[in-house]
Design a protein around this motif. Structure first.
Motif, PDB file in Angstrom:
ATOM      1  N   ILE A   6       1.049  -1.150  -0.046  1.00  0.00           N
ATOM      2  CA  ILE A   6      -0.157   0.024  -0.128  1.00  0.00           C
ATOM      3  C   ILE A   6       0.397   1.068   0.044  1.00  0.00           C
ATOM      4  CG2 ILE A   6      -1.276   1.454   1.364  1.00  0.00           C
ATOM      5  CD1 ILE A   6      -2.401  -0.874   2.210  1.00  0.00           C
ATOM      6  N   PHE A   7       0.820   2.050  -1.365  1.00  0.00           N
ATOM      7  CA  PHE A   7       1.600   3.992  -1.241  1.00  0.00           C
ATOM      8  C   PHE A   7       0.497   4.604  -0.821  1.00  0.00           C
ATOM      9  CE2 PHE A   7       4.082   0.600  -3.639  1.00  0.00           C
ATOM     10  CZ  PHE A   7       4.927   0.836  -3.852  1.00  0.00           C
ATOM     11  N   LEU A   8       0.822   5.355  -0.027  1.00  0.00           N
ATOM     12  CA  LEU A   8      -0.051   6.544   0.710  1.00  0.00           C
ATOM     13  C   LEU A   8       0.839   7.337   0.235  1.00  0.00           C
ATOM     14  CD1 LEU A   8      -1.977   8.078   1.669  1.00  0.00           C
ATOM     15  CD2 LEU A   8      -1.330   6.667   4.061  1.00  0.00           C
ATOM     16  N   PHE A   9       0.473   8.973  -0.659  1.00  0.00           N
ATOM     17  CA  PHE A   9       0.781   9.986  -0.885  1.00  0.00           C
ATOM     18  C   PHE A   9       0.578  11.070  -0.088  1.00  0.00           C
ATOM     19  CE2 PHE A   9       1.614   7.521  -4.289  1.00  0.00           C
ATOM     20  CZ  PHE A   9       3.139   8.367  -4.396  1.00  0.00           C
ATOM     21  N   GLN A  10       1.245  11.886   1.460  1.00  0.00           N
ATOM     22  CA  GLN A  10       0.128  12.815   1.897  1.00  0.00           C
ATOM     23  C   GLN A  10       1.084  14.549   2.051  1.00  0.00           C
ATOM     24  OE1 GLN A  10      -2.080  13.272   3.921  1.00  0.00           O
ATOM     25  NE2 GLN A  10      -2.740  11.340   4.964  1.00  0.00           N
ATOM     26  N   GLY A  11       0.446  15.107   2.556  1.00  0.00           N
ATOM     27  CA  GLY A  11       0.729  16.861   1.928  1.00  0.00           C
ATOM     28  C   GLY A  11      -0.253  17.439   1.416  1.00  0.00           C
ATOM     29  N   ASP A  12       0.037  18.524   0.810  1.00  0.00           N
ATOM     30  CA  ASP A  12      -0.759  19.709   0.734  1.00  0.00           C
ATOM     31  C   ASP A  12      -1.247  19.937  -0.634  1.00  0.00           C
ATOM     32  OD1 ASP A  12       1.400  21.139  -1.058  1.00  0.00           O
ATOM     33  OD2 ASP A  12       1.841  21.097   1.022  1.00  0.00           O
ATOM     34  N   SER A  13      -1.944  21.020  -1.306  1.00  0.00           N
ATOM     35  CA  SER A  13      -1.991  20.944  -2.801  1.00  0.00           C
ATOM     36  C   SER A  13      -1.014  20.885  -3.415  1.00  0.00           C
ATOM     37  CB  SER A  13      -1.964  22.219  -3.117  1.00  0.00           C
ATOM     38  OG  SER A  13      -1.050  23.318  -3.026  1.00  0.00           O
ATOM     39  N   ILE A  14       0.149  20.637  -3.608  1.00  0.00           N
ATOM     40  CA  ILE A  14       0.948  19.728  -4.378  1.00  0.00           C
ATOM     41  C   ILE A  14       0.953  18.299  -4.095  1.00  0.00           C
ATOM     42  CG2 ILE A  14       3.683  19.565  -5.020  1.00  0.00           C
ATOM     43  CD1 ILE A  14       4.378  21.977  -3.495  1.00  0.00           C
ATOM     44  N   THR A  15       1.183  17.947  -3.271  1.00  0.00           N
ATOM     45  CA  THR A  15       0.383  16.324  -3.422  1.00  0.00           C
ATOM     46  C   THR A  15      -0.889  16.162  -3.705  1.00  0.00           C
ATOM     47  OG1 THR A  15       1.646  16.031  -2.176  1.00  0.00           O
ATOM     48  CG2 THR A  15      -0.070  14.486  -2.672  1.00  0.00           C
ATOM     49  N   ASP A  16      -2.332  16.653  -3.402  1.00  0.00           N
ATOM     50  CA  ASP A  16      -3.654  17.349  -3.640  1.00  0.00           C
ATOM     51  C   ASP A  16      -3.687  16.897  -4.740  1.00  0.00           C
ATOM     52  OD1 ASP A  16      -6.057  17.548  -4.329  1.00  0.00           O
ATOM     53  OD2 ASP A  16      -6.339  19.136  -2.568  1.00  0.00           O
ATOM     54  N   GLY A  17      -3.266  17.944  -5.822  1.00  0.00           N
ATOM     55  CA  GLY A  17      -3.022  17.658  -7.659  1.00  0.00           C
ATOM     56  C   GLY A  17      -5.231  18.058  -7.411  1.00  0.00           C
ATOM     57  N   ASN A  18      -5.557  18.755  -7.480  1.00  0.00           N
ATOM     58  CA  ASN A  18      -7.311  18.455  -7.361  1.00  0.00           C
ATOM     59  C   ASN A  18      -7.889  17.211  -7.391  1.00  0.00           C
ATOM     60  OD1 ASN A  18      -9.305  20.299  -8.224  1.00  0.00           O
ATOM     61  ND2 ASN A  18      -8.630  19.562  -9.838  1.00  0.00           N
ATOM     62  N   ARG A  19      -7.140  16.488  -6.425  1.00  0.00           N
ATOM     63  CA  ARG A  19      -7.956  14.701  -6.764  1.00  0.00           C
ATOM     64  C   ARG A  19      -9.316  14.477  -6.861  1.00  0.00           C
ATOM     65  NH1 ARG A  19      -8.649  12.816  -1.798  1.00  0.00           N
ATOM     66  NH2 ARG A  19      -7.648  13.718   0.178  1.00  0.00           N
ATOM     67  N   GLY A  20      -9.798  13.507  -7.155  1.00  0.00           N
ATOM     68  CA  GLY A  20     -11.552  13.545  -6.591  1.00  0.00           C
ATOM     69  C   GLY A  20     -11.471  13.560  -4.963  1.00  0.00           C
ATOM     70  N   ARG A  21     -12.763  13.129  -5.155  1.00  0.00           N
ATOM     71  CA  ARG A  21     -12.823  12.976  -3.271  1.00  0.00           C
ATOM     72  C   ARG A  21     -14.115  11.709  -2.888  1.00  0.00           C
ATOM     73  NH1 ARG A  21      -9.221  16.682  -3.346  1.00  0.00           N
ATOM     74  NH2 ARG A  21      -9.089  17.708  -0.627  1.00  0.00           N
ATOM     75  N   ASN A  22     -14.138  10.868  -4.281  1.00  0.00           N
ATOM     76  CA  ASN A  22     -15.102  10.010  -4.386  1.00  0.00           C
ATOM     77  C   ASN A  22     -14.574   8.681  -4.877  1.00  0.00           C
ATOM     78  OD1 ASN A  22     -15.193  10.391  -7.242  1.00  0.00           O
ATOM     79  ND2 ASN A  22     -16.671  11.756  -7.094  1.00  0.00           N
ATOM     80  N   THR A  23     -14.622   7.865  -5.359  1.00  0.00           N
ATOM     81  CA  THR A  23     -14.330   6.476  -5.626  1.00  0.00           C
ATOM     82  C   THR A  23     -13.668   6.335  -6.858  1.00  0.00           C
ATOM     83  OG1 THR A  23     -16.639   5.096  -5.383  1.00  0.00           O
ATOM     84  CG2 THR A  23     -14.352   4.713  -3.686  1.00  0.00           C
TER      85      THR A  23
END
Length: 259
Positions: free
Chosen positions: A43-60
């Motif tokens: 399992i790989f998990l990326f944590q951080g701020d907007s640079i990591t967020d990248g406008n990701r979706g908030r659903n599946t």
């Protein structure tokens, strides 16, 4: 840009990131946590701020779940090349987050996901808070205490966890350029903390500032980081390449990524 001005700029950029130089002895330590070729279901998990967020979706929705930045590029490449390993990727970066925000949501957004590889990039909003004289601004010492807390909690939850710590970065573009001395000075202090913690917790250190310093010798800073803080598509690609290169030293099946 005139040749003399360009040389002065590149010199200042190099000096600004010099604190983040990775000492060879840190890279050559013989006893690192590593994963082997046979390791599956990681399992790989990326944590951080907007640079990591990248406008990701908030659903599946899998089309947007990893965002549109370096975390997406890393995950897409590994997932396609090693489909048989049934690897899992999460992005839990949140725009605007500081290290204090990570600490508040660490249980639900990190520990509950039980990562085997935990990648963290944080610090630029902590610097912004200082420059903006926010009541929520933290000193470098407080930043270190909070960062150490989340790392310790993560390592306690999984003693074999591979930590990947990214050094925060800026380039002199836009508003950052207008107050470059303070931005770069405060960032160096947080970068020194991240480097210290990487050694303390046997983490992979990803030196993004050096990557961008080198890139700015090829093309102007705005090409890589459009506002001095947020990378362009080209900048995110450089981040992804460096992440894969450095993490490949700990996860054997990722060694193919050599740039």
């Amino acid at each position: 840009m005139a040749n003399s001005s360009r040389r002065k700029f590149l010199q200042s950029l190099t000096i600004a990131s010099s604190t983040f130089f990775i000492k060879p002895e840190n890279l050559l330590a013989s006893e690192h946590r590593r994963f082997k070729e046979a390791d599956d279901n990681l399992i790989f998990l990326f944590q951080g701020d907007s640079i990591t967020d990248g406008n990701r979706g908030r659903n599946t929705d899998p089309n947007h779940i990893m965002g549109h930045g370096y975390a997406f590029s890393v995950a897409s490449r590994i997932a396609a090349d090693f489909a048989e390993k049934d690897l899992v990727f999460y992005n839990r970066g949140i725009s605007g987050n500081k290290v204090t925000d990570l600490q508040k949501r660490w249980e639900d957004d990190t520990l509950a996901l039980k990562p085997d590889v935990l990648s963290i990039l944080i610090g630029i909003n902590d610097v912004a808070a200082v420059i903006q004289k926010s009541e929520f601004a933290k000193s470098p010492e407080e930043f270190e205490t909070i960062y150490r807390d989340i790392l310790q909690r993560s390592r306690t939850a999984n003693p074999q966890l591979i930590l990947v710590l990214g050094l925060p970065f800026v380039t002199p573009v836009g508003q950052v350029k207008e107050n470059w001395k303070q931005w770069s000075g405060e960032l160096e202090k947080r970068g020194a903390v991240v480097q210290k913690l990487a050694g303390e917790f046997d983490a992979v250190l990803v030196d993004y500032p050096s990557v961008f310093t080198k890139a700015c010798k090829r093309k102007e800073p705005a090409y890589w980081i459009w506002d001095g803080i947020h990378p362009t598509i080209a900048g995110h690609e450089l981040m992804a390449r460096e992440w894969l290169k450095q993490v490949g030293g700990r996860i054997r099946f990722l060694k193919r990524y050599k740039y």
